[in-house]
Design a protein around this motif. Sequence first.
Motif, short mmCIF file in Angstrom:
data_model
loop_
_atom_site.label_atom_id
_atom_site.label_comp_id
_atom_site.label_asym_id
_atom_site.label_seq_id
_atom_site.Cartn_x
_atom_site.Cartn_y
_atom_site.Cartn_z
N ARG A 26 39.65 59.40 30.06
CA ARG A 26 39.02 60.02 31.18
C ARG A 26 38.31 58.52 31.91
N ASN A 75 35.76 65.03 39.67
CA ASN A 75 36.33 66.12 38.68
C ASN A 75 36.40 65.17 37.30
N GLN A 82 38.40 61.40 25.90
CA GLN A 82 37.34 60.81 26.79
C GLN A 82 37.86 59.49 27.18
N ALA A 106 28.86 66.00 26.48
CA ALA A 106 27.46 67.19 26.29
C ALA A 106 27.72 67.74 24.89
N THR A 107 29.03 68.18 24.85
CA THR A 107 29.49 69.10 23.40
C THR A 107 29.63 68.17 22.25
N ALA A 157 33.20 65.26 36.10
CA ALA A 157 32.65 66.22 35.39
C ALA A 157 33.41 66.54 34.07
N GLU A 158 34.66 66.21 34.10
CA GLU A 158 35.13 66.69 32.43
C GLU A 158 34.61 65.76 31.54
N GLN A 183 38.98 66.56 21.92
CA GLN A 183 38.10 66.15 23.17
C GLN A 183 37.74 64.73 23.09
N GLU A 235 31.64 64.54 31.49
CA GLU A 235 30.25 64.69 30.90
C GLU A 235 30.19 66.00 30.25
N ALA A 236 31.05 67.06 30.69
CA ALA A 236 31.03 68.08 30.00
C ALA A 236 31.29 68.02 28.64
N ALA A 237 32.40 67.41 28.22
CA ALA A 237 33.05 66.91 26.88
C ALA A 237 31.91 66.29 26.01
#
Length: 267
Positions: free
Chosen positions: A185, A212, A182, A222-223, A215-216, A178, A218-220
């Motif tokens: 992305r 999209n 990044q 956050a983790t 979103a991918e 992940q 920012e979701a990654a």
Amino acid sequence: MPRRPRPASCKEVLMDMQSIKTRLVGSYLFLLILFIVQVPIIYVIVGGMIDKYSQVEKAGSLTKRAAEITEILNRHVMTGDEKLEQVFQGRKAEYGEVISKLRRGTEGLEAITDVEILGSLDAVEEKWAAMKVALDKAMDLGDGLRERKEEVEEATGPLVAKLNDSIKYFEGTGLVNQAGLQRMRVVKRSYLLERYLMSYSDRDAIAVEMKNTVAEFEAAFATLKAASFSKGEGASGAAREIDGMWQAYSKALSQAAAKVNVITSLC
């Protein structure tokens, strides 16, 4: 008398330009299109003068001058050459003077007196007044668009480099992939912006793809950010730095896209 073709609509001109957009340099296709839409109207109106009067050279030059003005503007926006802005302002003044000379006449040019042709000249002058406003607005919008695009380009490299450096904190964990994705992305989002600037018919689809991608990321992130706190100050500090860089990068990209939306809304 042969029928003159109707002026192309904004949408028709935009769609036609898609077939030749690869011949244009840079991401400012919309600026050129904006004024090409206006030129056919002037061609049709000036045609009435050319049919009836000896002022062919002066009246006919209006169409050529309109095209030249838009080309100068486009080159200025693409290159940032300030000298071209001076040329642009000079050509605009000359255009208005040509219309005035046709109306009042000069030593070597008989004034137009026919009521019908004067009506056509009034229509040209009205279109020119609107076109001048649009040209000036596009100058400001184009300069702003170029500045925002440069900001995105300048922010992309450092952000990708920082993301690349942060991968080391997740080596040997399930998050390393992940962390690596990044970088892709960010590069993808910058690439999509370039497509968005040059596109018309598929801009909505590109906008969805950009959304999209965001979103991918920012979701990654956050983790990854949450996991970084357990990996020491180096990892958490890098996460904070990436967060700030991402926000600045996103702001520049959103502003560039917004500039394009304003420009195309003028059509």
